[in-house]
Every structure is written in C-alpha cells, then in structure tokens.
Enzyme design. Structure first.
Site, PDB file in Angstrom:
ATOM      1  CG  ASN A  42      27.237  46.406  16.177  1.00 29.45           C
ATOM      2  OD1 ASN A  42      28.255  47.341  15.867  1.00 29.45           O
ATOM      3  ND2 ASN A  42      27.337  45.557  15.491  1.00 29.45           N
TER       4      ASN A  42
ATOM      5  CG  ASP B  66      25.648  38.760  14.072  1.00 29.12           C
ATOM      6  OD1 ASP B  66      25.107  37.573  13.690  1.00 29.12           O
ATOM      7  OD2 ASP B  66      24.729  39.385  14.657  1.00 29.12           O
TER       8      ASP B  66
END
Ligand code: F6P
Length: 360
Positions: free
Chosen positions: A113, A137
C-alpha cells in the site's frame, strides 16, 4: 522495438517478488528486439540516490522459486517522500532526475500500500509507472489477490498445524500470532485452513468474555485444548472505542508489559480460567522461503500482463487479478485504499456457521 525499463521492490519483502520480476522481464524480452533493464537497489532508496545496476536476462533466470528479492528492499514511508532528507535533498525531484537520466520508458514498482501511494505520486509527477501488488497481507484494493499471500497462508497454517498436535497432547490453550497489523486476511485464512477454534482479527474487535466462553465451551464438550489464531493487530472492543490518541497511549503501556497483543490476551485468559496458555509467534518466517505454486502462477501472470501493458505503452496502472483474470486498475483509483475484511464477509459467515468464534 526497444524498451528501457526500471525495476524496484519496496516495503516488506514477500515470497514471489523475484518470480514477478521474472514474469515482467521474460514477457518483454520475448517480444522486443532490445531490452535494457535497470534494477534500483533497496526500494525507493535506490531510485532517490541513483543506486542501480544494469541487469540482463541471466539475472532473471533461476529465480522463479527464490524468495526475497534480488534487488533488496527497504521501507521508505510515503509521508516522508515530500520531506527533504538530512542533507536537504528533494527526494521526489531526485527520483525524477534518475528516471530521466537513464531515459527510462517506464518504472515497474513492486510493493504494498505505501509503495503504491508513492508510485501514484510519481505518476502524478509525469513518470510512466506500472505497479504490481505484493504483500502477505492481501490488503490491496482493486485486486482479489496479492502475490505473497498464499505462501504466507501456507507457512502460518503449518505453524498452527504443528501447534495443534502439541496442544492436543497437553490439553493446553495455544495462541498463534499471525502477521497483519491492520487487516486480518492472513489470520482468517490460516485460521480456517488449520481448524483454529478462535480467530481474532483487527476488523472484528473481540470481547474477552466471548473468547473465554468459547474456550470453556470446548472444555465442557470434552476438548481440553483450544487453538486461537490471533492477528498482530487484534483489538478488544473497549480499546476499539477509544479515540486514536488515547488508544496509542494505551498501546504504549501494553508494549511495556507484553511483547505483543497475544501475550496480553494469554495473561487475561489465564487469569480468568486458570488454564495454561502458551504463545507462539512465527513472525517473519511467514514472509520467507520459496513461493508456493499458487503464488508462482499468480506472479508470473501479473508480470506477463505488466509486460503486455509496457509493450502497448499503457502506463499508470496496477496490474491485479479479478475473478481469475488479470486486470489493469488505474493507480489514481486504487492508491491509498485498503482492502479490509468486512465482518459480514462470506468467509466469516461460513466460519461462524461451523462454530469458529471471532470473539464478538
Ligand atoms: O506488510 C507486511 C507485514 O509483514 C505485516 O503483516 C507486518 O505487520 C509487517 O509487515 C511487519 O513489518 P516489519 O517487517 O517492518 O517488521
């Protein structure tokens, strides 16, 4: 046709970074007259400080199965990108200069991210960018799957499987702490795959009474052991209600007493039930070793699809996978968005139906 591309891997490593870069480079080399590949070392650091090396097809041979990253990686927080370094260097300007100096056609950036946010910033600054979604994740919005996720699920599952055998021999309660500070996909999948009895994830704050109820319930039904899969970011209902600042303060207090959330939960369950609790933290083993076959296929496909975009001069995209098909997702659409587990996700409902407790 000739292309000159830059490659970098940024953020925490995971298993299929090399496999993905191999997919990109093979997909290009096979369809171009000439290809120049510049690998920036240790993530954005290499791009900022001009630390790169020229790579050849040989560098990408034999790395499909190799974990880690041949380029090295580092965490360069997005929020610091606009802050000059200790010597006053403008990092964004420096990255642009290195890109232009090498006359790159595009920069292929592999990361999670934070990395994606910086990739989008560079796109806004006018560079040709392709982002490829890596992370154990699986929390990147716009793709069903990130590479690294299933390899980590395999490792966390195996860890819980091993604990299962000991837990049953000793009639103990075991907590296995799975990676994931903000999102619980990894804990959810490893927990279901290993038959955990209780799964605690950040998206579903837990009530300790309910957790104890689940353990006591199993004891009453004749099972002396219970396995809890607990995410690094698991949070109690009380703490989840706190304002950000207060929560931070409280978590700093916890950190003085316990190495991680699992130890705190263990102590609280022990105090309530008098049962013996053990904690296991597989930690970074979850990001290590060779990518599983699923990730090898996924990363090869994503890399190859990225090559197709580059061959067509299409830039400014993340290449993800949606409903089994690779998909280009505009960076401006996905950057900065997290894909979290929703408490009413089908996986959660399926798990609850067969008795798994989420502590809620
Ligand atoms: O984002 C990947 C991840 O492994 C998370 O699951 C984990 O919380 C974090 O990175 C650990 O970061 P570090 O390797 O910097 O300790």
């Amino acid at each position: 046709m000739m292309k000159r591309i830059g490659l970098l891997t940024s953020g925490g490593d995971c298993q299929a970074l090399n496999a993905t870069m191999r997919g990109v480079v093979k997909g290009l080399a096979n369809n171009l007259d000439e290809l120049e590949v510049y690998g920036f070392m240790n993530g954005y650091k290499g791009l900022i400080y001009g630390d790169y090396r020229m790579l050849t097809s040989k560098d990408f041979s034999g790395i499909l199965t190799r974990g880690g990253t041949i380029l090295g990686t580092s965490r360069q927080p997005f929020k610091l990108m606009r802050v000059p370094d200790e010597k006053g260097l403008d990092k964004v300007e420096a990255m642009k200069q290195n890109y232009y100096k090498l006359r790159l056609d595009c920069l292929v950036i592999l990361g999670g991210n934070g990395t994606q946010k910086t990739a989008n910033l560079l796109r806004e600054e006018g560079l040709n960018i392709i982002h490829l979604p890596k992370t154990i994740d699986n929390d990147i919005w716009g793709t069903d799957m990130t590479f690294g996720f299933y390899s980590a699920v395999n490792i966390a599952t195996e860890a819980i499987d091993c604990i299962h055998t000991t837990a049953s021999s000793h009639n103990r309660v075991f907590i296995v702490e799975v990676m994931g500070h903000k999102v619980g996909w990894l804990t959810l999948y490893a927990g279901i795959a290993s038959g955990a009895d209780v799964i605690l994830i950040p998206e579903i704050p837990y009530d300790l009474d309910k957790v104890v109820e689940a353990i006591e319930g199993r004891r009453k039904r004749g099972s002396g052991f219970t396995i809890l899969a607990v995410a690094e970011g698991a949070i109690s209902k009380e703490d989840a209600k706190l304002p950000k600042k207060e929560l931070k303060k409280k978590q700093e207090e916890y950190a003085k007493k316990y190495p991680s959330i699992s130890y705190k939960i263990a102590k609280e369950i022990e105090d309530r039930t008098g049962m013996e609790i053990r904690v296991t933290v597989p930690g970074h083993t979850q990001r290590g070793g060779s990518p599983c076959p699923y990730d090898r296929v996924l990363s090869t496909r994503l890399g190859s699809a990225a090559a197709k975009l580059i061959l067509n001069d299409e830039y400014g995209y993340m290449v993800g996978i949606v409903n089994g098909k690779t998909k280009k997702v505009p960076l401006e659409e996905c950057a900065g968005k997290l894909k979290m587990v929703t408490p009413d996700a089908q996986e959660i409902r399926d798990a609850k139906r067969m008795g798994i407790s989420f502590g809620d």
